[in-house]
Design an enzyme around this catalytic site. Sequence first.
Site, PDB file in Angstrom:
ATOM      1  N   GLN A 127      -7.472   8.324  14.726  1.00 36.21           N
ATOM      2  CA  GLN A 127      -8.555   7.353  14.961  1.00 36.21           C
ATOM      3  C   GLN A 127      -9.603   7.949  15.893  1.00 36.21           C
ATOM      4  O   GLN A 127     -10.816   7.806  15.671  1.00 36.21           O
ATOM      5  CB  GLN A 127      -7.984   6.073  15.581  1.00 36.21           C
ATOM      6  CG  GLN A 127      -6.905   5.384  14.789  1.00 36.21           C
ATOM      7  CD  GLN A 127      -7.346   4.947  13.409  1.00 36.21           C
ATOM      8  OE1 GLN A 127      -8.484   4.547  13.206  1.00 36.21           O
ATOM      9  NE2 GLN A 127      -6.449   5.036  12.444  1.00 36.21           N
TER      10      GLN A 127
ATOM     11  N   TYR B  29       1.156   3.957  12.603  1.00 34.81           N
ATOM     12  CA  TYR B  29       0.769   3.698  11.212  1.00 34.81           C
ATOM     13  C   TYR B  29      -0.697   3.298  11.068  1.00 34.81           C
ATOM     14  O   TYR B  29      -1.384   3.026  12.027  1.00 34.81           O
ATOM     15  CB  TYR B  29       1.713   2.731  10.503  1.00 34.81           C
ATOM     16  CG  TYR B  29       1.934   1.340  11.039  1.00 34.81           C
ATOM     17  CD1 TYR B  29       1.047   0.682  11.853  1.00 34.81           C
ATOM     18  CD2 TYR B  29       3.092   0.644  10.643  1.00 34.81           C
ATOM     19  CE1 TYR B  29       1.276  -0.617  12.275  1.00 34.81           C
ATOM     20  CE2 TYR B  29       3.337  -0.656  11.058  1.00 34.81           C
ATOM     21  CZ  TYR B  29       2.418  -1.282  11.872  1.00 34.81           C
ATOM     22  OH  TYR B  29       2.667  -2.566  12.280  1.00 34.81           O
ATOM     23  N   GLU B  30      -1.145   3.336   9.808  1.00 31.96           N
ATOM     24  CA  GLU B  30      -2.562   3.183   9.445  1.00 31.96           C
ATOM     25  C   GLU B  30      -3.432   4.254  10.109  1.00 31.96           C
ATOM     26  O   GLU B  30      -4.580   4.007  10.468  1.00 31.96           O
ATOM     27  CB  GLU B  30      -3.071   1.772   9.786  1.00 31.96           C
ATOM     28  CG  GLU B  30      -2.323   0.664   9.100  1.00 31.96           C
ATOM     29  CD  GLU B  30      -2.097   0.903   7.618  1.00 31.96           C
ATOM     30  OE1 GLU B  30      -2.978   1.491   6.964  1.00 31.96           O
ATOM     31  OE2 GLU B  30      -1.028   0.529   7.121  1.00 31.96           O
ATOM     32  N   GLY B  31      -2.878   5.431  10.268  1.00 30.72           N
ATOM     33  CA  GLY B  31      -3.590   6.531  10.927  1.00 30.72           C
ATOM     34  C   GLY B  31      -3.222   6.563  12.393  1.00 30.72           C
ATOM     35  O   GLY B  31      -3.493   5.606  13.129  1.00 30.72           O
TER      36      GLY B  31
ATOM     37  N   MET C 249       0.860  -1.175   0.000  1.00 30.24           N
ATOM     38  CA  MET C 249       0.000   0.000   0.000  1.00 30.24           C
ATOM     39  C   MET C 249       0.902   1.233   0.000  1.00 30.24           C
ATOM     40  O   MET C 249       1.700   1.411   0.918  1.00 30.24           O
ATOM     41  CB  MET C 249      -0.906  -0.027   1.238  1.00 30.24           C
ATOM     42  CG  MET C 249      -1.800   1.167   1.403  1.00 30.24           C
ATOM     43  SD  MET C 249      -3.054   0.917   2.699  1.00 30.24           S
ATOM     44  CE  MET C 249      -2.060   0.608   4.143  1.00 30.24           C
TER      45      MET C 249
END
Length: 566
Positions: free
Chosen positions: A434, A427-429, A161
């Site tokens: 969140q 990571y991933e936000g 990604m």
Amino acid sequence: MPYRAPVSEFRFVLDQVVGMDQVAATELFAEATPETVEAILSEAGKLCETVLAPLNRAGDLTPAKLENGVVRTSPGFAEGYRAITEGGWVGMAASPEHGGMGLPMSLTTAVNEMIGSACLSLQLNPLMTQGQIEALEHHASDAIKELYIPKLISGEWCGTMNLTEAGAGSDVGALRTKAERNGDGTYAVTGQKIFITWGDNDFAGNICHLVLARLPDGAPGTRGISLFMVPKFIPDESGNPGKRNSLGVVSLEHKLGLHGSPTAVMQYDGATGWLIGEEHKGMAAMFTMMNNARLGVGMQGVAIAEAAFQHALTYATDRKQGKTPLGATAIVDHADVRRMLGQMKAETFAARAIALACAVAIDMGRATGSADWQARAALLTPIAKAYGTDMGNEVAYLGVQVHGGMGFIEETGAAQFSRDARVTSIYEGTNGIQAMDLVGRKMMDGGAAAYRLLQEIEDHASEARATLPDLAGDVWAAAEALREATEWLVAQEANDRNAGAVPYLRAFARVLGGHYHLKAALADASRQPLAAFAIKRLMPEHSALIAQMREGAAGLYALTPEALAS
């Protein structure tokens, strides 16, 4: 580092706490019978204990490295990856139409946790591929699906990604990577991406990059971004890897932890790509992969917590120092060590239950098409990600503390868990993002999904008063306090919500944790001491967290840069 797969714990949580029986009762997941679930969990557990866990330390001590443009992976990782792919674990949740098992996300999430506990650096590879498979299933053309998905499911090819750039991290819309139409249905992608997990390896036949880029007529911001499949090797007419695409790994990051997972800086120089979804609507497709990864990363936090707890408990049981009130000499019997171990176990259980409850909601939303289930999944996703990874960090931190001075010594292995866990909150936000998602987009319904969940918690606690009145009463009161806090929250301006987002998310997680511990205690009396620990010692934090939330943004901005520097 030894690891024991908690197969019986997964069965208990799935059966008695988060209601996987609802999932198995649907037509879509009718094959997920108790016998099938038991067999899958057991087989995955054996793989993790015997094949993958021994790789964890090797990955830390012998990191992946870049040699003459080729990424050389850690010792044993290629063999471990083959064991994962040969077992079919990559495609567990993928559609049978392309060779997947079509199993529930709840079961996939449990297996992913075990693989992450055994060797998180390696688990990141199939996790990225799983997310890419889901994005392609939802958004790619039939031709792309038929070419790529079977090879991703088999593990012959790997997926990545590519979002982040040096000047476009959380602000994805600021990206500078560009794409131009080639006139033959393909696109030329040019730009540089950073922090690309498993951007390359030496064991897969092809690396399939999903890359965000902007076309010349793309609008500014996220509205004008498109998504492209850009493979390392361009498939030939037979679908096999052909000529090398014009892309490469510039460098690998030198990281605090997860040394066995190569994190690459990727350069694309007019690389050939294929559009995924529609032009200028790439974020919708990428969000499919990102949401998959958010739950997956939340469970990575639980994975680290489980491994760190097992490591600390073994050490505390064996380590002799001082005389304890129980007359023994093992440090596990000192009150403060027992407190730390109790917190580690209680937090791990709560975070696991929240993540699996989220996965069950995803399964039910998919199987039934119910808007309420889909809203439940959306509500729980940021909580599962943020709380799971926060707890991974906090439990790993406690694991070092249980080891005392030896925890600061790398040879014991306790420090690796803490180092590996740290990035999961980023990571991933980031977890702050969140939390803002929770109080923002997830509250656009006026709090309806949150109120439905809180009502379920209160109803369950009311029923539990007959059996465990003390614990049930506390859970009911906490849920009611959170309901009132939510009513206050949804009436506030956006920045006041954002200022209180992190404490609100943690308060919600505390109440959910108390709820799931109560359900566990009702199902199994032997779990009552742990439930009491969680409900009496951890859940009360929700009151202070709600108080923080209600302070709004004004006090934060009173702390000017000058005031902070003085």
